[in-house]
Design a protein around this motif. Sequence first.
Motif, PDB file in Angstrom:
ATOM      1  N   PRO A   1       4.479   9.577   1.850  1.00 46.47           N
ATOM      2  CA  PRO A   1       3.781   8.977   2.996  1.00 46.47           C
ATOM      3  C   PRO A   1       2.281   8.792   2.738  1.00 46.47           C
ATOM      4  CG  PRO A   1       4.549  11.187   3.545  1.00 46.47           C
ATOM      5  CD  PRO A   1       5.119  10.842   2.207  1.00 46.47           C
ATOM      6  N   PHE A   2       1.675   9.678   1.931  1.00 42.32           N
ATOM      7  CA  PHE A   2       0.268   9.488   1.579  1.00 42.32           C
ATOM      8  C   PHE A   2       0.095   8.143   0.882  1.00 42.32           C
ATOM      9  CE2 PHE A   2      -1.230  14.193   1.063  1.00 42.32           C
ATOM     10  CZ  PHE A   2      -1.082  14.374   2.418  1.00 42.32           C
ATOM     11  N   GLY A   3       0.959   7.870  -0.088  1.00 49.52           N
ATOM     12  CA  GLY A   3       0.872   6.626  -0.834  1.00 49.52           C
ATOM     13  C   GLY A   3       1.038   5.404   0.052  1.00 49.52           C
ATOM     14  N   LEU A   4       1.962   5.496   0.995  1.00 54.39           N
ATOM     15  CA  LEU A   4       2.159   4.389   1.924  1.00 54.39           C
ATOM     16  C   LEU A   4       0.932   4.189   2.810  1.00 54.39           C
ATOM     17  CD1 LEU A   4       5.847   5.137   2.959  1.00 54.39           C
ATOM     18  CD2 LEU A   4       5.044   3.312   1.437  1.00 54.39           C
ATOM     19  N   ALA A   5       0.302   5.280   3.196  1.00 57.06           N
ATOM     20  CA  ALA A   5      -0.848   5.203   4.106  1.00 57.06           C
ATOM     21  C   ALA A   5      -2.101   4.655   3.430  1.00 57.06           C
ATOM     22  CB  ALA A   5      -1.141   6.582   4.699  1.00 57.06           C
ATOM     23  N   VAL A   6      -2.244   4.893   2.128  1.00 59.50           N
ATOM     24  CA  VAL A   6      -3.481   4.476   1.457  1.00 59.50           C
ATOM     25  C   VAL A   6      -3.252   3.382   0.426  1.00 59.50           C
ATOM     26  CG1 VAL A   6      -4.604   6.703   1.825  1.00 59.50           C
ATOM     27  CG2 VAL A   6      -3.377   6.288  -0.310  1.00 59.50           C
TER      28      VAL A   6
ATOM     29  N   LEU B   1      -5.861   0.780  -0.083  1.00 61.09           N
ATOM     30  CA  LEU B   1      -7.161   1.234  -0.578  1.00 61.09           C
ATOM     31  C   LEU B   1      -7.229   1.267  -2.096  1.00 61.09           C
ATOM     32  CD1 LEU B   1      -7.671   4.260   1.828  1.00 61.09           C
ATOM     33  CD2 LEU B   1      -8.338   1.884   2.166  1.00 61.09           C
ATOM     34  N   LEU B   2      -6.095   1.167  -2.755  1.00 63.26           N
ATOM     35  CA  LEU B   2      -6.040   1.353  -4.203  1.00 63.26           C
ATOM     36  C   LEU B   2      -6.266   0.075  -4.996  1.00 63.26           C
ATOM     37  CD1 LEU B   2      -3.041   3.832  -4.467  1.00 63.26           C
ATOM     38  CD2 LEU B   2      -5.462   4.309  -4.133  1.00 63.26           C
ATOM     39  N   GLY B   3      -6.321  -1.056  -4.344  1.00 68.33           N
ATOM     40  CA  GLY B   3      -6.539  -2.317  -5.045  1.00 68.33           C
ATOM     41  C   GLY B   3      -5.231  -2.964  -5.459  1.00 68.33           C
ATOM     42  N   LYS B   4      -5.334  -4.117  -6.076  1.00 69.12           N
ATOM     43  CA  LYS B   4      -4.146  -4.896  -6.447  1.00 69.12           C
ATOM     44  C   LYS B   4      -3.742  -4.682  -7.909  1.00 69.12           C
ATOM     45  CE  LYS B   4      -3.887  -7.419  -2.600  1.00 69.12           C
ATOM     46  NZ  LYS B   4      -3.245  -6.692  -1.563  1.00 69.12           N
ATOM     47  N   ARG B   5      -4.706  -4.435  -8.786  1.00 71.54           N
ATOM     48  CA  ARG B   5      -4.415  -4.313 -10.216  1.00 71.54           C
ATOM     49  C   ARG B   5      -3.854  -2.939 -10.545  1.00 71.54           C
ATOM     50  NH1 ARG B   5      -9.528  -6.411 -13.320  1.00 71.54           N
ATOM     51  NH2 ARG B   5      -8.597  -4.843 -14.627  1.00 71.54           N
ATOM     52  N   TRP B   6      -2.883  -2.896 -11.467  1.00 69.70           N
ATOM     53  CA  TRP B   6      -2.210  -1.633 -11.749  1.00 69.70           C
ATOM     54  C   TRP B   6      -3.117  -0.569 -12.357  1.00 69.70           C
ATOM     55  CZ3 TRP B   6      -1.618   0.681 -16.415  1.00 69.70           C
ATOM     56  CH2 TRP B   6      -1.777  -0.099 -17.555  1.00 69.70           C
TER      57      TRP B   6
ATOM     58  N   ALA C   1     -13.583  -1.070   4.739  1.00 69.21           N
ATOM     59  CA  ALA C   1     -14.541  -0.811   3.651  1.00 69.21           C
ATOM     60  C   ALA C   1     -14.929   0.662   3.611  1.00 69.21           C
ATOM     61  CB  ALA C   1     -15.784  -1.680   3.827  1.00 69.21           C
ATOM     62  N   ARG C   2     -15.114   1.251   4.771  1.00 70.07           N
ATOM     63  CA  ARG C   2     -15.464   2.680   4.832  1.00 70.07           C
ATOM     64  C   ARG C   2     -14.272   3.550   4.418  1.00 70.07           C
ATOM     65  NH1 ARG C   2     -20.144   4.347   7.691  1.00 70.07           N
ATOM     66  NH2 ARG C   2     -19.055   6.287   8.149  1.00 70.07           N
ATOM     67  N   ARG C   3     -13.069   3.122   4.765  1.00 68.82           N
ATOM     68  CA  ARG C   3     -11.865   3.860   4.336  1.00 68.82           C
ATOM     69  C   ARG C   3     -11.781   3.881   2.817  1.00 68.82           C
ATOM     70  NH1 ARG C   3      -6.602   2.106   7.554  1.00 68.82           N
ATOM     71  NH2 ARG C   3      -5.800   3.560   6.031  1.00 68.82           N
ATOM     72  N   ARG C   4     -11.972   2.710   2.211  1.00 66.76           N
ATOM     73  CA  ARG C   4     -11.904   2.607   0.752  1.00 66.76           C
ATOM     74  C   ARG C   4     -12.983   3.474   0.107  1.00 66.76           C
ATOM     75  NH1 ARG C   4     -11.753  -2.432   0.609  1.00 66.76           N
ATOM     76  NH2 ARG C   4      -9.508  -2.590   0.469  1.00 66.76           N
TER      77      ARG C   4
ATOM     78  N   ALA D   1     -14.550   6.094   1.370  1.00 65.97           N
ATOM     79  CA  ALA D   1     -14.277   7.514   1.597  1.00 65.97           C
ATOM     80  C   ALA D   1     -13.196   8.016   0.646  1.00 65.97           C
ATOM     81  CB  ALA D   1     -13.856   7.737   3.049  1.00 65.97           C
ATOM     82  N   TYR D   2     -12.159   7.204   0.444  1.00 61.00           N
ATOM     83  CA  TYR D   2     -11.065   7.609  -0.442  1.00 61.00           C
ATOM     84  C   TYR D   2     -11.570   7.815  -1.870  1.00 61.00           C
ATOM     85  CZ  TYR D   2      -6.687   7.660  -2.989  1.00 61.00           C
ATOM     86  OH  TYR D   2      -5.658   8.025  -3.806  1.00 61.00           O
ATOM     87  N   TRP D   3     -12.264   6.807  -2.400  1.00 64.89           N
ATOM     88  CA  TRP D   3     -12.700   6.867  -3.789  1.00 64.89           C
ATOM     89  C   TRP D   3     -13.800   7.912  -3.990  1.00 64.89           C
ATOM     90  CZ3 TRP D   3     -10.103   4.896  -7.735  1.00 64.89           C
ATOM     91  CH2 TRP D   3      -9.143   3.926  -7.459  1.00 64.89           C
TER      92      TRP D   3
END
Length: 159
Positions: free
Chosen positions: A11-16, A19-24, A49-52, A54-56
Motif C-alpha cells: 500500500p505504501f507503493g500504491l500511495a506514493v 511521487l517516484l517519477g516515470k523513468r525506471w 510538489a511538496r509531497r514529492r 517531502a518524500y525525496w
Amino acid sequence: AGLLLNARHLPFGLAVADLLGKRWPTRLLGAHLMVDESVAFALSQREPARRRAAYWLCGGMLFVGWNTGVVLGGWAGRVVGSSESLGLDAAFPACMVALLLPSLLPPRNQDAEAGARERAAKARKVALVGALIALVLTPWLPMGLPVILSILAVGVALR
C-alpha cells in the motif's frame, strides 16, 4: 513474520507511486527510499510538489543518516564493548515514550473540541493499562514479551 511486516510496502507503493517519477531508474531509487517516515511525511503534504519534495528529502536524509549511524555504531561497538553498560538498552523505550507523549497530554487550546479532550483521555487510559500489563508481567516472562503483550491495552480500550 517478515512477509507480514513487509506487506505494508504494497500500500505504501500504491500511495506514493506518483511521487517516484516515470523513468525506471528514478522509480528504483525511490523504492529504496520508501520507509514509513518518508511515506508519512509525503502524504501529510497537500500539494503534489511538496509531497514529492517531502518524500525525496525525508527518504534521502534517512538513507544517509541510517547508513552513517550503522558505520559509526559498528566502529563504536568495537570501542565501547557492552552497550548495556551505557544504558543504551533504555533508548528504544525512551523514544517510544517521546513519540507517545504528545497524544497523552491534554490539548493546549482551552477551546479544543470535546472530542480532542476525550481522545486524549482515552489515550492516557490505554497507555496506563499497557504500562500496567508490561509492569506486572516483566518479572515472570522473557524479555520483550511483556511489552508485546501490553498491546492488549488497545483491545481493552476498544471494548
